[in-house]
Each structure stands twice: as C-alpha cells, then as structure tokens.
Design an enzyme around this catalytic site. Structure first.
Site, mmCIF file in Angstrom:
data_model
loop_
_atom_site.group_PDB
_atom_site.id
_atom_site.type_symbol
_atom_site.label_atom_id
_atom_site.label_comp_id
_atom_site.label_asym_id
_atom_site.label_seq_id
_atom_site.Cartn_x
_atom_site.Cartn_y
_atom_site.Cartn_z
ATOM 1 N N ARG A 63 15.836 -10.266 29.931
ATOM 2 C CA ARG A 63 14.859 -10.367 28.839
ATOM 3 C C ARG A 63 15.507 -10.058 27.490
ATOM 4 N NH1 ARG A 63 11.796 -4.746 30.388
ATOM 5 N NH2 ARG A 63 13.345 -3.507 29.337
ATOM 6 N N HIS A 85 29.583 4.282 -3.000
ATOM 7 C CA HIS A 85 29.887 5.521 -3.723
ATOM 8 C C HIS A 85 28.986 6.704 -3.328
ATOM 9 C CE1 HIS A 85 26.957 3.119 -5.934
ATOM 10 N NE2 HIS A 85 26.424 4.271 -6.297
ATOM 11 N N GLY A 101 23.412 5.105 0.397
ATOM 12 C CA GLY A 101 22.452 6.173 0.134
ATOM 13 C C GLY A 101 21.345 6.232 1.159
ATOM 14 N N THR A 102 20.719 5.093 1.438
ATOM 15 C CA THR A 102 19.621 5.052 2.414
ATOM 16 C C THR A 102 19.978 4.309 3.697
ATOM 17 O OG1 THR A 102 18.750 2.969 1.535
ATOM 18 C CG2 THR A 102 17.883 5.036 0.569
ATOM 19 N N GLY A 103 20.996 3.477 3.669
ATOM 20 C CA GLY A 103 21.343 2.627 4.804
ATOM 21 C C GLY A 103 20.641 1.276 4.737
ATOM 22 N N ILE A 104 19.648 1.168 3.899
ATOM 23 C CA ILE A 104 18.834 -0.051 3.841
ATOM 24 C C ILE A 104 19.607 -1.220 3.232
ATOM 25 C CG2 ILE A 104 16.750 -1.103 2.871
ATOM 26 C CD1 ILE A 104 15.495 1.766 3.011
ATOM 27 N N GLY A 105 20.217 -0.997 2.079
ATOM 28 C CA GLY A 105 20.962 -2.074 1.425
ATOM 29 C C GLY A 105 22.086 -2.602 2.293
ATOM 30 N N MET A 106 22.824 -1.690 2.896
ATOM 31 C CA MET A 106 23.924 -2.100 3.772
ATOM 32 C C MET A 106 23.400 -2.935 4.939
ATOM 33 S SD MET A 106 27.076 -1.206 2.987
ATOM 34 C CE MET A 106 28.175 0.095 2.423
ATOM 35 N N HIS A 142 18.914 -2.650 24.030
ATOM 36 C CA HIS A 142 18.037 -3.822 23.977
ATOM 37 C C HIS A 142 18.545 -4.949 23.082
ATOM 38 C CE1 HIS A 142 14.279 -1.212 25.098
ATOM 39 N NE2 HIS A 142 15.242 -1.136 25.989
#
Length: 148
Positions: A132, A8, A65-70, A97
C-alpha cells in the site's frame, strides 16, 4: 553518506548534528552554509537534493529557522520526498510509510536533543516496503511526472 546543509539561522545546529552523526558512525557531506551572513535557503536545499538525486548521498538533512522553507524547496526536485518533522513519531512514520529521503527540521523550533532524536530516528528507520505504501509513493511519482 548523508548530505547536510542549512541556512544562516541553523549553522550551530547543523554543526552539532554533524558531530552527533559522526559519533553514531554516519559519514556526512556538508554543503554549507558556514556563517551567519544571510543566505538563500533554496540554494542549499538544491545542493543536498542534487546529491541525493545523483546517488552520491543516500539521504539528506536540511535545516533552516523553521524547516518549512527548506522542505518546500526540496520537494520541487524530482525523486525527492522531503518531510518536515518536529517530532520523532513523524520521522519514523515518514520513513516507514513514505520512504522519505530528505528530512527538514527547524533550528528555531526544536532543541538540540529533540533534533538529535528526530535525525537518529529518520536515519535508522527503514522503509516498510508494504504494498500500500509502494502504491502511494508511485502515485506521488506519477503526479510529479504529469507536471512536466
């Protein structure tokens, strides 16, 4: 096909990104959400990650909101390498990478123009394929398998 979803807090930015991607020639599948009523972001992360896992969509974009939870929710899915990015250098390097296949961004932390730049960079940067990096991605996959 690019899978895209938001909670949301990010409906407006999701719609702006979808329109921007259409101008660049990318087809998107919108997994929601479409309103401002509170929703649970893991449900939308799941829809995008399942579309990427199945091969229905090549890559995914998640916005909250922050991208962190997703990003935290997305990285629980086997085979998903989700990168939370707030700058285009990170978006480029995670493709080069890490062969990241899902991008998470925060609608409350970055502006539209930066979001467009990050998304474009993420989608247009190929994986380097360097030995690598392949070795390190394989180690991530091995960790994932060992957790079962």
């Amino acid at each position: 096909m690019i899978a895209i979803a938001c909670d949301h807090a990010a409906v407006r930015l999701k719609n702006e990104i979808t329109a921007y991607l259409a101008k660049l020639g990318f087809a998107c599948r919108d997994f929601g959400c479409d309103g401002k009523a509170s929703v649970d972001y893991p449900d939308y992360a799941a829809a995008v990650c399942q579309a990427v896992q199945s091969g229905e969509c090549e890559k995914g974009i998640l916005i909250c909101g922050t991208g962190i939870g997703m990003s935290m929710a997305a990285n629980k899915f086997k085979g998903i390498r989700c990168a939370h990015c707030a700058d285009s250098l990170s978006a480029s390097l995670t493709r080069l990478h890490n062969d990241a296949n899902v991008l998470a961004i925060g609608a409350r932390v970055i502006g539209d123009e930066l979001a467009f730049e990050i998304v474009r960079t993420f989608l247009q940067t190929p994986f380097s394929g360097d030995e690598r990096h392949v070795r390190r991605i394989n180690k991530i996959s091995a960790i994932e398998e060992a957790q079962k």
